[in-house]
Enzyme design. Structure first.
Site, short mmCIF file in Angstrom:
data_model
loop_
_atom_site.label_atom_id
_atom_site.label_comp_id
_atom_site.label_asym_id
_atom_site.label_seq_id
_atom_site.Cartn_x
_atom_site.Cartn_y
_atom_site.Cartn_z
CG HIS A 155 -1.51 0.82 0.66
ND1 HIS A 155 -1.55 2.31 1.34
CD2 HIS A 155 -3.79 0.53 0.37
CE1 HIS A 155 -2.78 2.89 1.15
NE2 HIS A 155 -4.39 1.94 0.37
CG ASP B 216 -8.11 -4.17 -2.39
OD1 ASP B 216 -9.82 -4.82 -2.23
OD2 ASP B 216 -7.51 -3.60 -3.60
N1 CMC Z 1 3.91 -7.72 -4.88
C1 CMC Z 1 5.11 -7.26 -4.74
N2 CMC Z 1 6.47 -6.58 -4.87
C2 CMC Z 1 4.98 -5.19 -4.50
C3 CMC Z 1 4.25 -5.42 -4.11
C4 CMC Z 1 3.32 -6.45 -4.67
N3 CMC Z 1 2.53 -6.62 -4.11
N4 CMC Z 1 4.18 -3.70 -3.76
C5 CMC Z 1 5.28 -3.58 -3.95
N5 CMC Z 1 6.14 -3.78 -4.30
C6 CMC Z 1 7.35 -3.61 -3.93
C7 CMC Z 1 7.61 -2.95 -5.35
O1 CMC Z 1 7.92 -3.84 -6.33
C8 CMC Z 1 8.85 -1.97 -5.47
O2 CMC Z 1 9.53 -2.62 -4.91
P1 CMC Z 1 11.64 -2.57 -5.48
O3 CMC Z 1 12.10 -1.08 -3.87
O4 CMC Z 1 12.49 -3.47 -5.01
O5 CMC Z 1 11.56 -1.48 -6.52
C9 CMC Z 1 9.05 -1.62 -4.35
O6 CMC Z 1 7.61 -2.91 -3.05
C10 CMC Z 1 7.96 -0.50 -3.00
O7 CMC Z 1 6.38 -0.34 -4.38
P2 CMC Z 1 5.51 0.70 -4.99
O8 CMC Z 1 5.48 -0.49 -6.38
O9 CMC Z 1 6.54 1.87 -5.30
O10 CMC Z 1 4.39 1.24 -3.80
P3 CMC Z 1 3.94 2.17 -4.90
O11 CMC Z 1 3.72 2.96 -3.44
O12 CMC Z 1 3.78 2.97 -5.49
O13 CMC Z 1 2.42 0.47 -5.01
C11 CMC Z 1 0.41 -0.24 -4.91
C12 CMC Z 1 1.43 0.81 -4.17
C13 CMC Z 1 -0.62 -0.99 -3.93
C14 CMC Z 1 0.19 0.01 -5.83
C15 CMC Z 1 1.77 -1.30 -4.88
O14 CMC Z 1 2.56 -1.82 -3.42
C16 CMC Z 1 1.00 -3.06 -5.44
O15 CMC Z 1 1.06 -2.40 -6.95
N6 CMC Z 1 0.34 -3.85 -5.18
C17 CMC Z 1 -0.73 -4.70 -5.01
C18 CMC Z 1 -2.05 -4.16 -6.07
C19 CMC Z 1 -2.93 -3.85 -4.49
O16 CMC Z 1 -3.22 -4.73 -3.81
N7 CMC Z 1 -3.53 -2.82 -4.99
C20 CMC Z 1 -4.94 -2.47 -4.14
C21 CMC Z 1 -4.43 -1.44 -3.14
S1 CMC Z 1 -5.49 -1.31 -1.12
C22 CMC Z 1 -7.01 -0.62 -2.38
C23 CMC Z 1 -6.94 0.33 -2.55
O17 CMC Z 1 -6.60 1.62 -2.01
O18 CMC Z 1 -7.52 0.87 -4.32
#
Ligand code: CMC
Length: 427
Positions: free
Chosen positions: A306, A363
């Protein structure tokens, strides 16, 4: 802490006011920085940008705290219900008994869709996703009530309570109408004694015999809606506020929010979680191979991570135990629930997830409950939208009553510099 900070660029200092929130959050006010220094700030994805001051919802992502209008989500989940929480979000205070009763009546009396909206839903291409239907139907609903969607701010603010009750009443009907139409079925007659969630479940799965709805099921749905009701400046809410800042009415602003919610990284994640769990199940994996591929960047563990929470999402904690209770009440055995538990256990012990502070989010378990209730997977995000509607409406109201100016971020242009046009024959 001082209420001023200084930013030094070269040999020039620029004083910046410090804004302190009621929960002791600190922000540098850079609103005059460009005028004073010619510099803007850069923050890809707005991870460090406060777009507004808001009094609706507080999140402390490091501690895993979520509060609506100051009330802790776990206390609301235990003692409140969805419609009461809607009034809390709209008005800032817990409502009285008579306010709740009036609101329930108003929402219920506005849940029948205008005939034009029903025909519009029937005439959309049959391959349209339920989120596409919902966005379009919200616009059509606004069109059917021109007095509630004037795009004239004082008039739209004046009619907010009516518009909000209409939208909350109509969204489940839009969802059920599309579901039934796609199966060549009609919605059974309404039963007067049903509450909000019972009525929705009846419209979706009931029949004219009006068999009773298991309270364990309608309570679990009510809890899911309550837990989704607001989450401050997320992608769809920020979209709603952005649209509202231009003066658009609540129906148009919510239609835009619905589109923003649709994506798999936002509300679409609840659908993606089930798809992922089913794929893991059919591959005969217990989750460990999937965890490995997520660590290698080949896949993403949906329902994990998140932007704001760097701790357990408090909503996921509540939903995890609600999931166990709902499945027991429904008598459903879910092999994918075991996989989900395995994934969670493994990820929480794995260095990759620990270092990045990735925990289950809202989720991760909600889709399993919704699937057990009988909702088709492509409707999960619509259910998220029903829950989030009061949040979007509260933010629309906040902008409409307290917003100062249209939202309009700047950019750093990195494209071609000025060049002459090349005639067609010379390219
Ligand atoms: N699985 C594997 N690796 C992950 C995941 C994941 N679900 N989420 C983040 N990472 C890794 C990412 O690859 C990055 O690694 P590195 O530092 O090596 O590059 C690190 O963790 C930081 O992630 P980020 O993508 O910069 O984080 P963000 O804040 O931009 O994204 C997120 C947040 C929710 C989009 C992401 O965690 C994600 O894609 N999660 C899966 C989708 C999901 O469950 N979304 C629902 C969010 S909660 C309900 C809502 O608000 O809608």
């Amino acid at each position: 802490m001082s209420n001023q900070a200084n930013l030094t660029i070269g040999d020039q200092a620029f004083p910046l006011n410090v804004i302190v929130g009621t929960e002791d959050e600190h922000a540098l006010d850079i609103s005059t920085l460009r005028k004073d220094s010619k510099f803007i700030t850069y923050d890809d994805g707005y991870g460090n940008t406060g777009s507004c001051e808001s009094s609706i919802t507080f999140i402390d992502g490091d501690k895993g705290i979520l509060r609506y209008r100051g009330f802790d989500i776990s206390e609301l989940a235990e003692k409140s219900n969805f419609l009461e929480s809607c009034l809390l979000l709209f008005n800032g205070e817990l409502p009285t008994t008579s306010a709740i009763e009036n609101f329930k009546l108003q929402v219920s009396s506005m849940s029948a869709l205008p005939a034009d909206v029903e025909s519009m839903i029937e005439s959309m291409p049959s391959t349209t996703h339920p989120m596409g239907i919902l966005g379009a139907a919200l616009q059509a609903l606004g069109g059917s009530f021109p007095k509630l969607s004037t795009n004239t701010r004082p008039a739209d603010v004046e009619s907010f309570d009516e518009a909000a009750a209409l939208i909350l009443g109509a969204i489940p009907s839009i969802a059920a109408k599309h579901y039934r139409s796609s199966r060549n079925e009609s919605i059974p007659s309404r039963r007067g004694n049903h509450n909000y969630c019972e009525n929705f479940l009846h419209m979706m799965f009931g029949n004219e015999d009006g068999q009773s709805i298991d309270p364990a099921v309608s309570n679990a749905l009510d809890l899911i809606f309550l837990l989704h009701a607001d989450h401050e400046q997320n992608c769809s809410t920020s979209t709603c506020r952005m649209i509202a800042s231009g003066g658009a009415n609540a129906f148009a602003s919510l239609a835009g929010a619905v589109s923003a919610l649709w994506g798999p990284l936002h509300g679409g994640a609840n659908m993606a979680v089930i798809k992922m769990l089913n794929e893991i199940h059919s591959a005969g994996d217990d989750g460990s191979q999937f965890i490995q591929s997520a660590k290698e960047g080949k896949s993403r563990l949906m329902g994990f991570g998140h932007r704001v929470y760097r701790n357990y999402d408090p909503r996921a904690k509540i939903l995890k135990s609600a999931c166990d209770q709902a499945l027991t009440a429904l008598g459903v055995e879910s092999p994918i629930l075991d996989i989900a538990r395995n994934l969670e256990r493994s990820a929480l012990q794995d260095e990759y997830f620990i270092q990045r502070k990735l925990y289950p989010n809202v989720d991760f378990y909600s889709g399993i409950i919704l699937q057990a209730m009988g909702f088709p997977t492509d409707m999960f995000t619509v259910l998220f939208a029903i829950g989030r509607a009061p949040g979007w409406l509260s933010h629309w109201k906040e902008i409409a009553t307290h917003g100062k100016r249209i939202h309009r971020p700047r950019q750093i242009y990195q494209g071609s510099i000025h060049r002459p046009y090349i005639e067609l024959g010379n390219r």
